[in-house]
Design a protein around this motif. Structure first.
Motif, PDB file in Angstrom:
ATOM      1  N   THR A 154       0.832  -1.218   0.000  1.00 33.31           N
ATOM      2  CA  THR A 154       0.000   0.000   0.000  1.00 33.31           C
ATOM      3  C   THR A 154       0.856   1.253   0.000  1.00 33.31           C
ATOM      4  O   THR A 154       0.444   2.274  -0.535  1.00 33.31           O
ATOM      5  N   HIS A 155       2.042   1.172   0.635  1.00 27.94           N
ATOM      6  CA  HIS A 155       2.891   2.364   0.671  1.00 27.94           C
ATOM      7  C   HIS A 155       4.328   2.026   1.020  1.00 27.94           C
ATOM      8  O   HIS A 155       4.672   0.871   1.249  1.00 27.94           O
ATOM      9  N   SER A 156       5.162   3.063   1.059  1.00 22.40           N
ATOM     10  CA  SER A 156       6.607   2.897   1.021  1.00 22.40           C
ATOM     11  C   SER A 156       7.260   2.776   2.395  1.00 22.40           C
ATOM     12  O   SER A 156       8.470   2.923   2.506  1.00 22.40           O
ATOM     13  N   ALA A 158       8.526   0.626   5.732  1.00 20.12           N
ATOM     14  CA  ALA A 158       9.069  -0.734   5.842  1.00 20.12           C
ATOM     15  C   ALA A 158       8.128  -1.711   6.548  1.00 20.12           C
ATOM     16  O   ALA A 158       8.199  -2.912   6.288  1.00 20.12           O
ATOM     17  N   ASP A 159       7.238  -1.223   7.416  1.00 25.98           N
ATOM     18  CA  ASP A 159       6.334  -2.161   8.103  1.00 25.98           C
ATOM     19  C   ASP A 159       5.274  -2.721   7.145  1.00 25.98           C
ATOM     20  O   ASP A 159       4.466  -3.559   7.548  1.00 25.98           O
ATOM     21  N   HIS A 160       5.309  -2.284   5.865  1.00 26.07           N
ATOM     22  CA  HIS A 160       4.346  -2.774   4.878  1.00 26.07           C
ATOM     23  C   HIS A 160       4.994  -3.521   3.722  1.00 26.07           C
ATOM     24  O   HIS A 160       4.298  -4.117   2.918  1.00 26.07           O
ATOM     25  N   PHE A 161       6.326  -3.467   3.623  1.00 26.83           N
ATOM     26  CA  PHE A 161       6.987  -4.228   2.563  1.00 26.83           C
ATOM     27  C   PHE A 161       8.118  -5.130   3.067  1.00 26.83           C
ATOM     28  O   PHE A 161       8.561  -6.030   2.362  1.00 26.83           O
ATOM     29  N   ALA A 284      -5.297   1.678   3.284  1.00 22.68           N
ATOM     30  CA  ALA A 284      -3.855   1.766   3.548  1.00 22.68           C
ATOM     31  C   ALA A 284      -3.620   2.359   4.938  1.00 22.68           C
ATOM     32  O   ALA A 284      -4.230   1.903   5.905  1.00 22.68           O
ATOM     33  N   GLU A 285      -2.761   3.405   5.030  1.00 20.88           N
ATOM     34  CA  GLU A 285      -2.561   4.066   6.320  1.00 20.88           C
ATOM     35  C   GLU A 285      -3.108   5.496   6.267  1.00 20.88           C
ATOM     36  O   GLU A 285      -2.738   6.354   7.052  1.00 20.88           O
ATOM     37  N   ASN A 286      -4.001   5.716   5.284  1.00 17.04           N
ATOM     38  CA  ASN A 286      -4.628   7.035   5.152  1.00 17.04           C
ATOM     39  C   ASN A 286      -5.733   7.239   6.176  1.00 17.04           C
ATOM     40  O   ASN A 286      -6.157   8.368   6.426  1.00 17.04           O
ATOM     41  N   SER A 329      -4.203  -0.756   6.998  1.00 12.77           N
ATOM     42  CA  SER A 329      -2.898  -1.403   7.171  1.00 12.77           C
ATOM     43  C   SER A 329      -2.532  -1.595   8.635  1.00 12.77           C
ATOM     44  O   SER A 329      -1.575  -2.300   8.956  1.00 12.77           O
ATOM     45  N   HIS A 330      -3.238  -0.901   9.526  1.00  8.59           N
ATOM     46  CA  HIS A 330      -3.052  -1.083  10.967  1.00  8.59           C
ATOM     47  C   HIS A 330      -4.447  -1.206  11.601  1.00  8.59           C
ATOM     48  O   HIS A 330      -5.416  -0.660  11.081  1.00  8.59           O
ATOM     49  N   ALA A 331      -4.516  -1.889  12.734  1.00 12.53           N
ATOM     50  CA  ALA A 331      -5.753  -1.996  13.519  1.00 12.53           C
ATOM     51  C   ALA A 331      -6.879  -2.701  12.754  1.00 12.53           C
ATOM     52  O   ALA A 331      -6.636  -3.394  11.775  1.00 12.53           O
TER      53      ALA A 331
HETATM   54 ZN   LIG Z   1       2.597   1.548   8.970  1.00 12.33          ZN
END
Ligand SMILES: [Zn+2]
Length: 629
Positions: A154-156, A158-161, A284-286, A329-331
């Motif tokens: 979803t985004h750049s 590190a906790d997502h890739f 995502a994290e938006n 991406s969280h919660a």
């Molecule tokens: Zn994150």
């Protein structure tokens, strides 16, 4: 008339201009149990063995680490934060809806598994290969063995890739069995954020996430957006497909996907994903279960609250009337069209309000700290759990918005050439009658519960004289009490990390090294920029260097010049420099960054020039003191 109305509104907003502290917020509504319901919904079970280990045996993640969160909040933790930590620490596999599952609580972020015709489409891969594999193993155990056919970042961040190689291999990608999909600009953003300022950010991140704090009621309880960052192998599998525009559609393993690009929001490269056949939306994290950071305390380039709010407005317009479930991406996810509409609006409005009102007050002449002490969200936004400052805070975000427009300078000429803090503090302490008097005043403030003033006074003593142990102890106690009161998990972590440093000195950083995958994928110009900021002018003196570097393994050539104690470079230069050397890029980096003569036997040409250049570089002080300087 307009002016008077504006002034009245400002008065209503600010309350009494004489008040010294922010108006006490009403706090979240504990009777509102919707997040508790959402966090538990669809639970299918978790992993039997609580621990994930790295190849060398160290613990990457321990699912039992937050078991102490069972039960009512202790006096040492803010009750709202305690509830948030309880929900974020729930771990296992959760069914979001038919075709969509999430593994949560296996790392700071979530991994989402979408069922395709033949295998899994995984949205976000956690931070470490080890935790990603643990998540995949749990999915296989509960839902049956299926291959991963696509990975979407979803985004750049590190906790997502970072965990990608725990799910798929390079061979699978090379053979076309796995697609890796990312938003435009992903690679550059993924490798650049921590390169130049990496050492300073890393040290500060340990404060923000409470890396060296014990987990427990007196220590780290959460990071507010997730629990903690796993300590495993961070990888980077480069994308095979970039999403370049909003509205772009794709069919992956029979699943229809539509993308909304949201650059310049929470990350420079980020996107939302809509699943039309499932009426499901990945934000995502938006959007989150907490207010996010516009300026992360570990340090980073400031984010744009207005852009963030504008992108959420577009989300509402594009997908608001055709989404039955939102996941992030969280919660935890959110369910039901009316709930989602209310969430998207009020969450968007929190960022929009902070932006608009900060700028309005800024245009009235108020500075960042003044606005931070006076601005609160309207009650209708403030009482929602997802708008509370468990991660980012109103206080910090307001100053971030000021900084984005105005910079750090507040226009007061006294701050054009500020005194060195140690000098300033020593002069204040002397003027106030010496250390004993200042310590007595700090103690009185502490006894009266005025922790911010006690902290201010004790901090002056410690900055003036780092060896003043009674002042260090008092400052630590003031920090610990502020930690206990803090609703923000990361403020709590930073207060407690400060107290820990005051009591026991700087915690060593355990020799963390950058991920090999990340370094391998970093463009050479960024690495030369890193060398430039390590150049020590004292070591260079009046010397100069003019060197052509050839990296045959990458078919790259750079001219590096050192002149006037400044390092510059040029890609694919014309003509020839005074000296030249050819070697694999990895050997060059090892020689420059690790100080090892790693080029021996691998380099051809003027290797003495390499040695000279390496001798001018100074590695950063990773374990610098923070609270005593
Ligand atoms: Zn994150």
């Amino acid at each position: 008339m307009k002016r008077i109305a504006g002034a009245l509104a400002a008065l209503a907003l600010l309350g009494s201009a004489a008040s010294a502290a922010p108006a006490p917020a009403a706090g979240p509504d504990f009777a509102d149990r919707q997040d508790i319901d959402f966090a538990n919904r669809g639970f299918l079970g978790s992993r039997t063995d609580p621990r994930s280990l790295a190849a060398d045996g160290h613990v990457v993640w321990d699912l039992s680490a937050y078991g102490f969160l069972d039960g009512p909040p202790p006096g040492s933790v803010n009750p709202a934060l305690w509830r948030q930590a309880q929900l974020l620490s729930k771990h296992g596999l959760f069914k979001v809806r038919d075709g969509v599952w999430q593994v949560r609580g296996f790392d700071i972020a979530n991994a989402t598994f979408i069922a395709g015709k033949t295998g899994w489409i995984v949205i976000d891969t956690l931070t470490s290969a080890e935790t990603a594999k643990a998540a995949y193993d749990l999915v296989s155990e509960k839902l049956g063995a299926r291959p991963v056919v696509a990975v979407i970042y979803t985004h750049s961040h590190a906790d997502h890739f970072g965990g990608a190689r725990g799910l798929v291999s390079q061979a699978d990608v090379d053979a076309g069995r796995v697609q890796v999909i990312a938003p435009a600009g992903f690679m550059e953003a993924a490798v650049s954020e921590n390169v130049i300022a990496g050492a300073a950010m890393g040290r500060r991140a340990a404060y923000q996430f409470g890396t060296f704090l014990p987990k427990g009621p007196s220590g780290q309880v959460s990071s507010g957006i997730g629990q903690a960052i796993s300590a495993g192998t961070q990888t980077l599998l480069p994308p095979t497909i970039e999403v370049i525009r909003t509205g772009q559609q794709m069919v992956v393993d029979g699943v229809r996907l539509e993308f909304q690009l949201t650059p310049g929001t929470e990350a420079p490269s980020e996107m939302n994903i809509y699943l039309p056949d499932l009426q499901a939306l990945c934000l995502a994290e938006n959007a989150n279960a907490t207010l996010h950071n516009l300026l992360t305390p570990r340090g980073a380039v400031v984010r744009d609250a207005k852009q963030w709010a504008d992108e959420l407005t577009e989300t509402i317009r594009l997908y608001g009337d055709r989404t039955d479930v939102v996941f992030t991406s969280h919660a935890w996810p959110r369910f039901g069209r009316a709930v989602i509409a209310d969430y998207l609006e009020k969450h968007r409005d929190a960022y929009k309000y902070l932006h608009d009102q900060t700028v309005r007050l800024m245009n009235d002449g108020l500075t960042g700290p003044e606005i931070a002490n006076r601005l609160t969200l309207p009650a209708v936004l403030d009482r929602e759990w997802y708008n509370r400052g468990f991660y980012g805070t109103v206080s910090f975000n307001v100053r971030a918005i000021y900084q984005r427009y105005m910079g750090f300078y507040d226009a007061n000429p006294v701050h054009l050439a500020p005194l060195e803090p140690a000098d300033e503090s020593a002069r204040y302490v002397a003027l106030m009658g010496g250390p004993a008097k200042v310590l007595a005043a700090a103690r009185a403030a502490y006894e009266a519960g005025d922790d911010r003033w006690a902290g201010e006074l004790a901090n002056r003593l410690v900055i003036a004289d780092a060896g003043d142990q009674p002042a260090r102890d008092l400052l630590a106690r003031a920090y610990e009490r502020q930690a206990a009161a803090a609703e923000s998990a990361i403020w709590r972590n930073m207060y407690l990390a400060g107290a820990q440093e005051l009591r026991s000195g700087v915690a060593p950083s355990r020799g963390q090294t950058a991920s090999l995958d990340l370094v391998r994928n970093t463009p050479t110009p960024m690495l030369l920029d890193l060398l430039a900021v390590r150049l020590d002018p004292e070591k260079v003196g009046d010397a100069a260097l003019d060197l052509d570097l050839t990296f045959p393994d990458r078919r790259e050539r750079f001219r590096v010049a050192v002149k006037h104690r400044v390092l510059t470079y040029e890609a694919e230069p014309k003509g020839a420099a005074a000296s030249a050397v050819s070697l694999p890029r990895a050997a060059f980096l090892a020689t420059m960054l690790a100080g090892a003569a790693a080029h021996a036997g691998l380099a051809q040409g003027d290797t003495a020039a390499l040695t000279r250049l390496a001798g001018w570089l100074t590695p950063p002080q990773r374990d610098f003191p923070i609270v005593t300087r």
